[in-house]
Scaffold this active site. Structure first.
Site, PDB file in Angstrom:
ATOM      1  N   CYS A   2       0.884  -1.177   0.000  1.00 12.78           N
ATOM      2  CA  CYS A   2       0.000   0.000   0.000  1.00 12.78           C
ATOM      3  C   CYS A   2       0.914   1.217   0.000  1.00 12.78           C
ATOM      4  CB  CYS A   2      -0.857   0.020   1.258  1.00 12.78           C
ATOM      5  SG  CYS A   2      -1.830  -1.453   1.458  1.00 12.78           S
ATOM      6  N   ARG A  27       2.088   0.764  -6.054  1.00 16.90           N
ATOM      7  CA  ARG A  27       2.183  -0.103  -4.865  1.00 16.90           C
ATOM      8  C   ARG A  27       0.857  -0.777  -4.554  1.00 16.90           C
ATOM      9  NH1 ARG A  27       6.512   0.927  -1.659  1.00 16.90           N
ATOM     10  NH2 ARG A  27       5.417   0.261   0.202  1.00 16.90           N
ATOM     11  N   TRP A  77      -3.740  -1.962  -1.407  1.00 16.18           N
ATOM     12  CA  TRP A  77      -3.735  -3.259  -2.064  1.00 16.18           C
ATOM     13  C   TRP A  77      -4.233  -4.218  -0.980  1.00 16.18           C
ATOM     14  CZ3 TRP A  77      -1.700  -8.151  -1.497  1.00 16.18           C
ATOM     15  CH2 TRP A  77      -1.720  -8.968  -2.627  1.00 16.18           C
ATOM     16  N   ASN A 103       0.373   0.519   6.177  1.00 16.35           N
ATOM     17  CA  ASN A 103       0.878  -0.399   5.143  1.00 16.35           C
ATOM     18  C   ASN A 103       1.495  -1.570   5.890  1.00 16.35           C
ATOM     19  OD1 ASN A 103       1.987  -1.655   2.896  1.00 16.35           O
ATOM     20  ND2 ASN A 103       3.851  -0.425   2.974  1.00 16.35           N
ATOM     21  N   GLY A 104       1.098  -2.800   5.531  1.00 18.91           N
ATOM     22  CA  GLY A 104       1.659  -3.992   6.190  1.00 18.91           C
ATOM     23  C   GLY A 104       0.550  -4.888   6.685  1.00 18.91           C
ATOM     24  N   GLU A 487      11.230 -15.866 -17.496  1.00 16.74           N
ATOM     25  CA  GLU A 487      10.988 -14.418 -17.373  1.00 16.74           C
ATOM     26  C   GLU A 487      10.098 -13.914 -18.506  1.00 16.74           C
ATOM     27  OE1 GLU A 487      11.165 -12.377 -15.190  1.00 16.74           O
ATOM     28  OE2 GLU A 487      11.009 -10.440 -16.213  1.00 16.74           O
ATOM     29  N   LYS A 491       6.475 -12.095 -17.820  1.00 21.54           N
ATOM     30  CA  LYS A 491       6.118 -10.787 -18.382  1.00 21.54           C
ATOM     31  C   LYS A 491       4.765 -10.863 -19.071  1.00 21.54           C
ATOM     32  CE  LYS A 491       8.229  -8.306 -16.674  1.00 21.54           C
ATOM     33  NZ  LYS A 491       8.844  -9.117 -15.722  1.00 21.54           N
ATOM     34  N   GLU A 494       1.846 -11.525 -16.486  1.00 21.23           N
ATOM     35  CA  GLU A 494       1.483 -10.520 -15.480  1.00 21.23           C
ATOM     36  C   GLU A 494       0.868  -9.267 -16.087  1.00 21.23           C
ATOM     37  OE1 GLU A 494       4.625  -8.738 -13.146  1.00 21.23           O
ATOM     38  OE2 GLU A 494       6.089  -9.177 -14.659  1.00 21.23           O
ATOM     39  N   HIS A 510       8.285 -34.741 -21.406  1.00 24.57           N
ATOM     40  CA  HIS A 510       7.916 -35.439 -20.157  1.00 24.57           C
ATOM     41  C   HIS A 510       6.563 -34.980 -19.638  1.00 24.57           C
ATOM     42  CE1 HIS A 510      11.859 -37.276 -19.979  1.00 24.57           C
ATOM     43  NE2 HIS A 510      12.381 -36.098 -20.244  1.00 24.57           N
ATOM     44  N   LYS A 609       3.908  -3.259  -7.038  1.00 26.10           N
ATOM     45  CA  LYS A 609       5.320  -3.180  -7.437  1.00 26.10           C
ATOM     46  C   LYS A 609       6.241  -3.743  -6.358  1.00 26.10           C
ATOM     47  CE  LYS A 609       8.746  -1.933 -10.079  1.00 26.10           C
ATOM     48  NZ  LYS A 609       8.998  -2.696 -11.315  1.00 26.10           N
TER      49      LYS A 609
HETATM   50  C1  AGP Z   1       8.193  -8.617 -11.822  1.00 27.99           C
HETATM   51  O1  AGP Z   1       7.728  -8.178 -13.096  1.00 27.99           O
HETATM   52  C2  AGP Z   1       7.096  -8.669 -10.794  1.00 27.99           C
HETATM   53  N1  AGP Z   1       6.536  -7.391 -10.642  1.00 27.99           N
HETATM   54  C3  AGP Z   1       7.473  -9.362  -9.508  1.00 27.99           C
HETATM   55  O2  AGP Z   1       7.639 -10.721  -9.823  1.00 27.99           O
HETATM   56  C4  AGP Z   1       8.770  -8.884  -8.800  1.00 27.99           C
HETATM   57  O3  AGP Z   1       9.894  -9.247  -9.563  1.00 27.99           O
HETATM   58  C5  AGP Z   1       8.856  -9.593  -7.452  1.00 27.99           C
HETATM   59  O4  AGP Z   1       7.756  -9.194  -6.675  1.00 27.99           O
HETATM   60  C6  AGP Z   1      10.149  -9.298  -6.697  1.00 27.99           C
HETATM   61  O5  AGP Z   1      10.238  -7.929  -6.435  1.00 27.99           O
HETATM   62  P1  AGP Z   1      11.649  -7.333  -5.936  1.00 27.99           P
HETATM   63  O6  AGP Z   1      12.625  -7.527  -7.070  1.00 27.99           O
HETATM   64  O7  AGP Z   1      11.381  -5.903  -5.638  1.00 27.99           O
HETATM   65  O8  AGP Z   1      12.066  -8.124  -4.724  1.00 27.99           O
END
Ligand code: AGP
Length: 614
Positions: A2, A27, A77, A103-104, A487, A491, A494, A510, A609
């Site tokens: 958040c 966030r 969030w 936040n938390g 990766e 991408k 997400e 397999h 993020k």
């Molecule tokens: C990456 O595109 C994502 N947003 C997510 O997987 C991110 O890499 C992950 O949450 C780790 O974040 P960090 O690198 O800030 O630890």
């Protein structure tokens, strides 16, 4: 997850709060709210959904809101309680005189809720945060001092919190505190700020004070003071923020993600500056404090990370094992923290995190540190909690990354791993000097090769249009590019919500090959090198099942035109360095598919993020 903003000063409180929350939308963005203190009232305004809905709500109350002299804001969030207006922050005690944003996660909120209910508190929401409001109000009734009330109340909290609190009877004072979640003070001229992160205040001040866990800060428009959990005054250092507000503008790109993909050539140049002067020079990593002796005797490395950073970690494993001959384990932080790990003073533990605040990785790092390991952190935020735990630091210097999907920070992490592996190999004298020379030479010309890829992005746009209607997508690769397949799939997943999966190509037969038919796109990351022929035959196996074949390759082999329906070509590069080039077209492919589908590219649903809760 958040975002928090607090402001006390002479500017328009509403504008400062809303603009600050907008900079923190990455966030979390499922609801938002502000609390405004005017000379005679303390009002709360909330809205569900994006921040623009709160802006609309506030437009109906301008007569009141423009009188505000201070305020706190929150963008949520959801962790506890659905994203509704009722559950949106700020939350108040029963009399409404005290408001808090959080936040938390308060892990012991259930037992606290029972205790407070028994004392007559009436709960209105499903959130853990409401417990905090009642708890502070209970302490305030005795102390009649907001700072003291917060200091006493948080002693009962367990878990993670960054809090910002106001009380109607203390009209010129904001109080904030934190534990396992970020909170900083922005120091202005006749104004002061609280914020979860730098982007919320960078337009107003470059002077920041970072709070440490357990510290309680009190702001007025002219002063700030910090005490520890025992009430002792703490002298804090004012730090100058290294960023310019320009980082927070799209600079003409449609989305931050596209801007940040295009920044990658300069990001690489920036990282190499100061660390690699010429290919003939040794790599310089001034903040890596491993002694030569320690490095020479190092027999084990554990790399822990999440998400995209985990994929960078997997490539780091290949590099360190290849160049240094040291055994490397890579593990998701969320798994590492819940098992008995064999970690001790002979282990180098590397944490990889763009934000430096990811709860799972931070917890894992603290666990490893407690076992005596040397902690090396690779992060884009040298001001983060993780960086403060580090014995050695490799800042990736990619600049603020606003888009939730990591792109430039990933490339920066990769380059940092190349530099770290070469640095260690040079100290251990564990690699062929000509191989190291060729790696350093080719590293320095990679930015131009990425620029070549970016200048042919219309080819990738074409590919995106052809495959944007698919429901599933498979990426296959071998060797050092297996993490690239993971990766690339992440991408696409997400930001377009397409069910994309990366596989080691040898695993296809397999099980996953059963999914292949004329509806399934299979993208082969077919880079020249020791696994090229094997991957080619895996691609032929997929083709034989009528899959829709796409190649990402630096090969000029004409045979490929018969096997693949679409070919994305990249400039030539040696196998060990190919992950840095190969990921760029996959970032663009994901971006253009998501854009074509009309998705919210920079703020995908359900994501944040920085995942600062476990
Ligand atoms: C990456 O595109 C994502 N947003 C997510 O997987 C991110 O890499 C992950 O949450 C780790 O974040 P960090 O690198 O800030 O630890």
């Amino acid at each position: 997850m958040c975002g928090i903003v607090g402001y006390v000063g002479n500017q328009s409180v509403v504008d400062i709060l809303l603009d600050g929350l907008e900079q923190l939308e990455y966030r979390g963005y499922d609801s938002a709210g502000v609390a405004l203190q005017t000379p005679d009232k303390l009002d709360v305004y909330k809205a569900v959904g994006k921040l623009c809905n709160l802006r609309e709500e506030l437009k109906h109350h301008t007569d009141e809101t423009r009188k505000a002299i201070m305020g706190i804001g929150h963008i949520r969030w959801a962790t506890h309680g659905a994203p509704t207006v009722l559950n949106a922050h700020p939350h108040t005690c029963n009399c409404g005189n005290l408001v808090v944003v959080h936040n938390g996660i308060v892990e012991n909120y259930k037992e606290l809720r029972e205790l407070l209910t028994a004392k007559g508190c009436v709960f209105k929401t499903q959130t853990d945060t409401e417990v905090v409001a009642h708890l502070i109000a209970q302490k305030y009734a005795l102390s009649k001092d907001l700072t003291e009330a917060v200091r006493l109340a948080v002693k009962d909290l367990k878990g993670a919190y960054a809090l910002c609190v106001m009380h109607k009877e203390e009209k010129n004072k904001l109080v904030g505190t934190k534990l396992n979640a970020p909170l900083l003070i922005g120091v202005g001229e006749k104004e002061n700020f609280f914020a979860s992160d730098v982007p919320a205040i960078i337009k107003h001040t470059k002077k920041a004070v970072y709070l440490e866990d357990g510290e309680i800060a009190t702001l007025t428009k002219d002063t700030y003071s910090v005490i520890d959990s025992d009430g002792n005054v703490v002298e804090k250092k004012v730090e100058m923020l290294p960023w310019e507000p320009v980082a927070l503008s799209k600079m003409g790109y449609k989305h931050f993600m596209l801007k940040e993909i295009h920044e990658q050539p300069d990001v690489i140049r920036n990282i190499l500056t100061g660390k690699l002067h010429t290919p003939q020079d040794n790599v310089i990593l001034n903040e890596v404090k491993l002694t030569r002796e320690h490095l020479k005797n190092l027999n084990r490395i554990q790399i822990i990370a999440c998400g995209t950073s985990l994929h960078a970690a997997m490539i780091g494993k290949y590099l360190i094992e290849t160049l240094c001959g040291i055994a490397v384990d890579v593990e998701a932080s969320s798994e590492y923290i819940y098992r008995r790990t064999v970690t001790d003073e002979h282990t180098l533990v590397i944490g990889v995190s763009q934000s430096g605040e990811t709860a799972d990785t931070l917890t894992a790092i603290k666990q490893a540190k407690a076992k005596g390991s040397h902690i090396l952190i690779i992060t884009n935020r040298p001001d983060s909690a993780m960086a403060r735990e580090a014995d050695s630091l490799v800042p990736v210097n990619a600049g603020i990354e606003v888009s939730v999907a990591a792109t430039k920070s990933y490339i920066a992490q990769l380059v940092s791993f190349y530099l770290l592996a070469i640095y260690m190999a040079e100290i251990k004298e564990s690699a062929n000097e000509y191989l190291l020379l060729s790696l350093k030479t080719d590293l320095m010309i990679l930015p131009q090769k990425i620029e070549q890829i970016l200048s042919h992005k219309e080819e990738i746009q074409k590919c995106a249009k052809i495959y944007s209607g698919t429901k599933d997508f498979i990426y296959i690769a071998r060797g050092i590019n297996y993490p690239t397949a993971l990766e690339g799939a992440l991408k696409l997943k997400e930001i377009s919500y397409i069910n994309a999966t990366g596989y080691p190509a040898g695993e296809l037969k397999h099980g996953p090959i059963a999914m292949l038919d004329e509806t399934m796109p299979v993208l082969s990351i077919l880079m020249k090198g020791c696994v090229y022929e094997k991957l080619l035959s895996n691609s032929e196996e997929a083709k034989a099942r009528n899959a829709r074949m796409i190649a990402l390759t630096n090969s000029e082999d004409e045979k490929l035109n018969d096997l693949f329906d679409f070919i994305i070509r990249v400039p030539d590069v040696q196998d060990l360095l190919s992950p840095i080039l190969a990921i760029v077209p996959l970032q663009l492919l994901a971006y253009y598919i998501a854009e074509f589908l009309g998705k919210d590219v920079d703020q995908p649903r359900n994501l944040a993020k920085s995942v600062t809760v476990e």
